[in-house]
Design an enzyme around this catalytic site. Structure first.
Site, PDB file in Angstrom:
ATOM      1  CD  GLU A  69      -2.861  -1.014  -0.097  1.00  0.00           C
ATOM      2  OE1 GLU A  69      -3.354   0.082  -0.401  1.00  0.00           O
ATOM      3  OE2 GLU A  69      -3.022  -2.047  -0.769  1.00  0.00           O
TER       4      GLU A  69
ATOM      5  CD1 TRP B  57      -2.468   3.723  -4.142  1.00  0.00           C
ATOM      6  CD2 TRP B  57      -2.420   2.107  -5.686  1.00  0.00           C
ATOM      7  NE1 TRP B  57      -3.447   4.009  -5.071  1.00  0.00           N
ATOM      8  CE2 TRP B  57      -3.433   3.027  -6.022  1.00  0.00           C
ATOM      9  CE3 TRP B  57      -2.203   1.002  -6.509  1.00  0.00           C
ATOM     10  CZ2 TRP B  57      -4.236   2.877  -7.155  1.00  0.00           C
ATOM     11  CZ3 TRP B  57      -3.005   0.856  -7.635  1.00  0.00           C
ATOM     12  CH2 TRP B  57      -4.002   1.784  -7.953  1.00  0.00           C
TER      13      TRP B  57
ATOM     14  CD1 TRP C 289     -19.473  12.608 -16.978  1.00  0.00           C
ATOM     15  CD2 TRP C 289     -19.999  10.913 -15.615  1.00  0.00           C
ATOM     16  NE1 TRP C 289     -18.368  11.800 -16.878  1.00  0.00           N
ATOM     17  CE2 TRP C 289     -18.661  10.751 -16.048  1.00  0.00           C
ATOM     18  CE3 TRP C 289     -20.550   9.965 -14.758  1.00  0.00           C
ATOM     19  CZ2 TRP C 289     -17.865   9.683 -15.644  1.00  0.00           C
ATOM     20  CZ3 TRP C 289     -19.763   8.903 -14.344  1.00  0.00           C
ATOM     21  CH2 TRP C 289     -18.438   8.761 -14.788  1.00  0.00           C
TER      22      TRP C 289
ATOM     23  CG  ASN D   5      -8.494   1.599   1.126  1.00  0.00           C
ATOM     24  OD1 ASN D   5      -8.260   2.551   0.398  1.00  0.00           O
ATOM     25  ND2 ASN D   5      -8.414   0.356   0.705  1.00  0.00           N
TER      26      ASN D   5
ATOM     27  CD1 TRP E 250     -14.346  10.554 -13.650  1.00  0.00           C
ATOM     28  CD2 TRP E 250     -12.943  11.463 -12.173  1.00  0.00           C
ATOM     29  NE1 TRP E 250     -13.314  11.117 -14.367  1.00  0.00           N
ATOM     30  CE2 TRP E 250     -12.432  11.678 -13.476  1.00  0.00           C
ATOM     31  CE3 TRP E 250     -12.219  11.958 -11.086  1.00  0.00           C
ATOM     32  CZ2 TRP E 250     -11.228  12.361 -13.725  1.00  0.00           C
ATOM     33  CZ3 TRP E 250     -11.028  12.641 -11.323  1.00  0.00           C
ATOM     34  CH2 TRP E 250     -10.545  12.833 -12.625  1.00  0.00           C
TER      35      TRP E 250
ATOM     36  CD1 TRP F  12     -11.391  10.446  -5.721  1.00  0.00           C
ATOM     37  CD2 TRP F  12     -13.378   9.884  -6.577  1.00  0.00           C
ATOM     38  NE1 TRP F  12     -12.338  10.628  -4.752  1.00  0.00           N
ATOM     39  CE2 TRP F  12     -13.566  10.306  -5.234  1.00  0.00           C
ATOM     40  CE3 TRP F  12     -14.493   9.489  -7.309  1.00  0.00           C
ATOM     41  CZ2 TRP F  12     -14.818  10.331  -4.621  1.00  0.00           C
ATOM     42  CZ3 TRP F  12     -15.750   9.513  -6.705  1.00  0.00           C
ATOM     43  CH2 TRP F  12     -15.901   9.930  -5.373  1.00  0.00           C
TER      44      TRP F  12
END
Length: 453
Positions: free
Chosen positions: A260, A263, A291, A329, A347, A370
């Protein structure tokens, strides 16, 4: 006499394992400064929750510097202008800072030219050094992580200097920046946090006893299985190298957590290549996706932000975010997916909400996460894979988590709390679902099909 050097604090609000600080100290007297520059980031000027954190973190940093013999100068305005003025007032000719990858910081760094010395330390490795066999840059996480792992462990963390020869200059008063909310003071639930370097060290010590169960517990919202180090890492109150070495030495399997941390490096690597990742679809085909907009979409978005969607797991996550400035998370994925796919809302609206309400809001990670959920990123989940929040709630045993954050449902048993409307036991004061799961799924898939050539 040796001319002083400017130490420009940004997202590295610590004394330990701070290469820029050590280089400045080695060069002679130090002019330590933090500049609140709200113009350079544009729409990504730090949000309300970050400002609360920043106030307390700067307070802690000031105390730490004063204990070493230095002072923290506070300036507000254009970074280059303020650094120029500070250099003129103090006679400083060099500027030391930690290298960052957000596009606005890179633009400012370029303007400062040779006066600025950048040092690494906010990531496990400089993203530009992680290369493919052909010398290119990675865009997908797994191969990036595999390559990064070959560079690990990072260098051992360096201790804070015993003393700093500080140089004083005109400074703002922190209270005049008005970073803390007043009326209304929405931050009363933020007392779960202790911003600052000592708070970061305490959080890491606490997590060391739990890291062995991280791979399982991180997915269980009702348990406290995450490190909650993210705001400390974002503000640079602790270095990733420090976290890596402590986790690697701890009992139990720390590899899932270290991945992580990797990441986070990957997100910086992505932003370094795609600076507008926070505002533009990485996959251009999604520019054609229709959208939802207008009054109905706006009303649904407001309900989502307030935790009034009628989906208990989603509402619990959004209320935790508003109350504490942080969200588990797994809940970040669930709530983001719900807004994007069930509500069919762009988003970027969700990214902006998280940016303003997360104490750990990080341009690199926020944007990458996102776009991963939306399916629009260079490495992302497929848009057609739509998370079922009711299934997720039951699968990850979120009953106690829902009871904590959605008190209207606190008396419901595990058998019905995940879907009280479906069970016919929803209290009168709990809203009906904004849309059914099947209906929302079909609407999202129809919009996806319509955008395809």
């Amino acid at each position: 006499m040796t001319a002083p050097s400017i130490l420009w604090f940004r997202q590295d609000l610590r004394l330990s394992d701070n290469a820029a600080l050590l280089a400045a100290v080695d060069a002679g007297p130090v002019v330590a400064v933090y500049i609140l520059d709200d113009k350079a980031p544009g729409e990504h000027a730090i949000g309300g929750a970050q400002r609360w954190w920043l106030h307390h973190s700067l307070t802690a940093l000031t105390e730490s510097l004063e204990a070493k013999g230095a002072t923290l100068i506070l300036r507000r305005g254009d970074s280059v202008t303020e650094l120029d003025a500070l250099a003129k007032a103090t006679g400083a000719s060099r500027i030391f800072a930690t290298r960052l990858y957000e596009p606005w910081w890179k633009a400012i760094d370029a303007k400062l030219g040779d006066r600025l010395t950048l040092l690494d330390g906010n990531y496990l490795a400089p993203p530009t050094t992680i290369r493919t066999g052909g010398g290119g840059r990675y865009k997908i996480f797994t191969p990036y992580w595999n390559a990064l792992s070959q560079h690990m462990p990072p260098a051992l963390p360096q201790r804070a200097p015993h003393a700093i020869e500080g140089v004083a200059a005109k400074t703002d008063a922190l209270k005049d920046w008005k970073l803390l909310p007043t009326r209304p003071d929405w931050s009363k639930g933020f007392d779960v946090w202790t911003p600052g370097e000592e708070g970061a060290k305490a959080a890491l010590r606490h997590f060391l006893g739990e890291v062995g169960d991280y791979d399982r517990a991180r997915n269980m919202p009702s348990e406290h299985g995450t490190s909650q180090l993210s705001p400390h890492l974002h503000h640079g109150e602790i270095s990733p190298a420090t976290v890596w070495h402590r986790i690697a030495q701890a009992d139990g399997n720390g590899q899932p957590y270290l991945r992580e941390i990797g990441w986070r490096d990957y997100a910086a690597n992505t932003i370094d290549q795609f600076p507008d990742y926070g505002t533009a679809n990485a996959r251009g085909s999604f520019d054609k996706l229709s959208w939802r907009t207008g009054n109905d979409a706006d009303a649904d978005f407001r309900a989502w932000t307030k935790g009034r969607t009628g989906y208990p797991i989603v509402d619990a996550g959004m209320r935790q975010l508003w109350t504490t400035g942080w969200m588990h998370n797994r809940l970040r994925m669930i709530t983001a997916s719900f807004m994007i796919k069930h509500l069919l809302i762009d988003w970027r609206r969700g990214e902006r909400w998280f940016w303003d309400t997360l104490v750990d809001a990080d341009y690199n990670s926020n944007s990458v996460n996102w776009q991963w959920v939306a399916g629009t990123g260079v490495d992302s989940n497929m848009f057609v894979r739509i998370m079922a929040p009711l299934v997720q709630s039951e699968k990850f045993d979120a009953g106690d988590y829902i009871r904590q954050w959605v008190p209207e449902l606190a008396k419901l048993p595990d058998a019905t709390i995940h879907d009280p409307h479906g069970a016919g036991v929803a209290p009168l004061d709990y809203p009906a679902p904004l849309i059914g799961h099947r209906e929302g799924r079909e609407r999202a898939l129809a919009a996806y099909r319509a955008m395809k050539p």
